[in-house]
Design a protein around this motif. Structure first.
Motif, PDB file in Angstrom:
ATOM      1  N   ARG A 136       1.007  -1.054  -0.193  1.00 16.00           N
ATOM      2  CA  ARG A 136       0.137   0.140   0.065  1.00 16.00           C
ATOM      3  C   ARG A 136       0.659   1.433  -0.042  1.00 16.00           C
ATOM      4  N   ASP A 181      -6.549   1.736  -2.300  1.00 18.43           N
ATOM      5  CA  ASP A 181      -7.795  -0.311  -2.299  1.00 18.43           C
ATOM      6  C   ASP A 181      -7.781  -1.072  -3.072  1.00 18.43           C
ATOM      7  N   LEU A 229      -6.012  -2.366  -5.281  1.00 16.27           N
ATOM      8  CA  LEU A 229      -5.107  -4.183  -4.492  1.00 16.27           C
ATOM      9  C   LEU A 229      -6.029  -4.375  -4.818  1.00 16.27           C
ATOM     10  N   SER A 279      -5.756  -7.306  -2.040  1.00 17.68           N
ATOM     11  CA  SER A 279      -6.170  -7.089  -1.210  1.00 17.68           C
ATOM     12  C   SER A 279      -6.100  -7.539   0.541  1.00 17.68           C
ATOM     13  N   GLY A 289      -1.931  -6.489   1.344  1.00 13.49           N
ATOM     14  CA  GLY A 289      -1.555  -4.367   1.287  1.00 13.49           C
ATOM     15  C   GLY A 289      -0.643  -4.238   2.541  1.00 13.49           C
TER      16      GLY A 289
END
Length: 342
Positions: A96, A117, A120, A126, A129
């Protein structure tokens, strides 16, 4: 008036010293499609992808991207993203944080957490991340690089071997994502050595050999170029099957096929698909059960091999020397999380 082509190349030529990496490439890639770029090692694929990403410029010819001319002064237009040789990532940052840092480098000052987000999630990362990519597999790093490119909402996405390291489920996920991007109007150019990926993903393909285009058009048309293929036929009686193959018009019995042991109950027949259909009818009529039938290589791979073999020069050609050879391998001028370019 906006161009109907994402990429238009005319006589594009690129030198590296005395080496002609691209030799008069003519190419049109329409908007809104996934376009495959294939060819043997050294064919010029990476060089062409580098031109599209702005890592270098052509020495001769003209290149337009998204309707805008590309040269040393103008560079590559906005709306282009992608990577070569794998994405460049910060190993000490989380996935992230990598995306947030790349967004900041591109001039996005506002909070981009929602977009990060979403990116990802698009690539199926996700759940990792907050992990650092230094521990990621090759496939996960490829997907994170794709997420970084998607943050820019590119109109032209350029990817070098995007399926490298992906397991079957991840590959299916990325293929679906790239297809959705094309359906939404973006153009995706992918290089690949995997003909099954090209067949599953691309609507059109360009085949390079020795820096020249030897084919460009629909995947189905390239597959049709294969003509006569070798087919493995597993039967209940290989002795009778060999005789039937030799008696079937249009077929040739391959007596020393690669990868077959003498005890294999398999014969290999070479010919067009219409003749293979006739072979099946004749085998059944002779009381021979057909237990398996399929080409030894896919039609797409067979066409690839045939066309690249035909394009290989019998003797090395002496490259022309440009008036002013270019040796630049500059940093990308487009928002592309590029690794090292060749």
């Amino acid at each position: 008036m906006e161009s109907s082509a994402a990429v238009r190349s005319r006589s594009t030529t690129k030198y590296f010293g005395d080496v002609v990496a691209l030799d008069g490439v003519d190419l049109d890639i329409p908007l809104g499609q996934v376009h495959g770029l294939v060819g043997p090692n050294g064919a010029g694929k990476t060089t062409l992808l580098g031109l599209l990403l702005g890592l270098s410029v052509a020495d001769r010819g003209t290149l337009e991207i998204l309707g805008a001319p590309v040269d040393r002064v103008l560079g590559t237009p906005a709306g282009v993203a992608g990577f070569l040789d794998g994405p460049g990532l910060y190993p000490s940052l989380t996935a992230r944080q990598n995306l947030a840092a790349l967004a900041s480098l591109r001039g996005h000052r506002s909070d981009r957490s929602r977009e990060v987000d979403e990116a990802l999630e698009q690539v199926g990362l996700s759940d990792v991340g907050d992990e650092r990519p230094r521990g990621f597999s090759l496939g996960m790093r490829q997907r994170l690089g794709l997420a970084a490119a998607l943050l820019t909402r590119p109109r032209l996405l350029v990817l070098d071997e995007p399926s490298n390291g992906l397991d079957p489920a991840a590959k299916r996920h990325i293929h679906r994502l790239l297809g959705e991007l094309a359906a939404a109007g973006a153009t995706v150019v992918v290089s690949s050595h995997h003909m099954d990926d090209v067949a599953a993903l691309c609507s059109e393909v360009t085949l390079l050999s020795n820096g020249r285009v030897v084919f460009s058009g629909p995947v189905e048309k390239l597959a049709a170029e294969s003509g006569r293929l070798d087919y493995r036929v597993a039967t209940s009686d290989p002795v009778v099957a060999r005789r039937v193959v030799t008696e079937t018009p249009g077929l040739e019995l391959v007596t020393d096929p690669d990868g077959l042991r003498p005890e294999d109950d398999v014969v290999v027949a070479r010919g067009p698909v219409s003749a293979v259909d006739e072979l099946v009818v004749r085998l059944v009529g002779a009381g021979v059960a057909v237990r398996g039938l399929g080409p030894t290589v896919t039609p797409l791979e067979a066409a690839f091999l045939a066309l690249t073999d035909a394009a290989t020069p019998t003797a090395p050609a002496t490259p022309a020397t440009p008036a002013t050879p270019a040796h630049d391998q500059t940093s990308p001028t487009v928002p592309a999380p590029a690794g090292g370019a060749r």
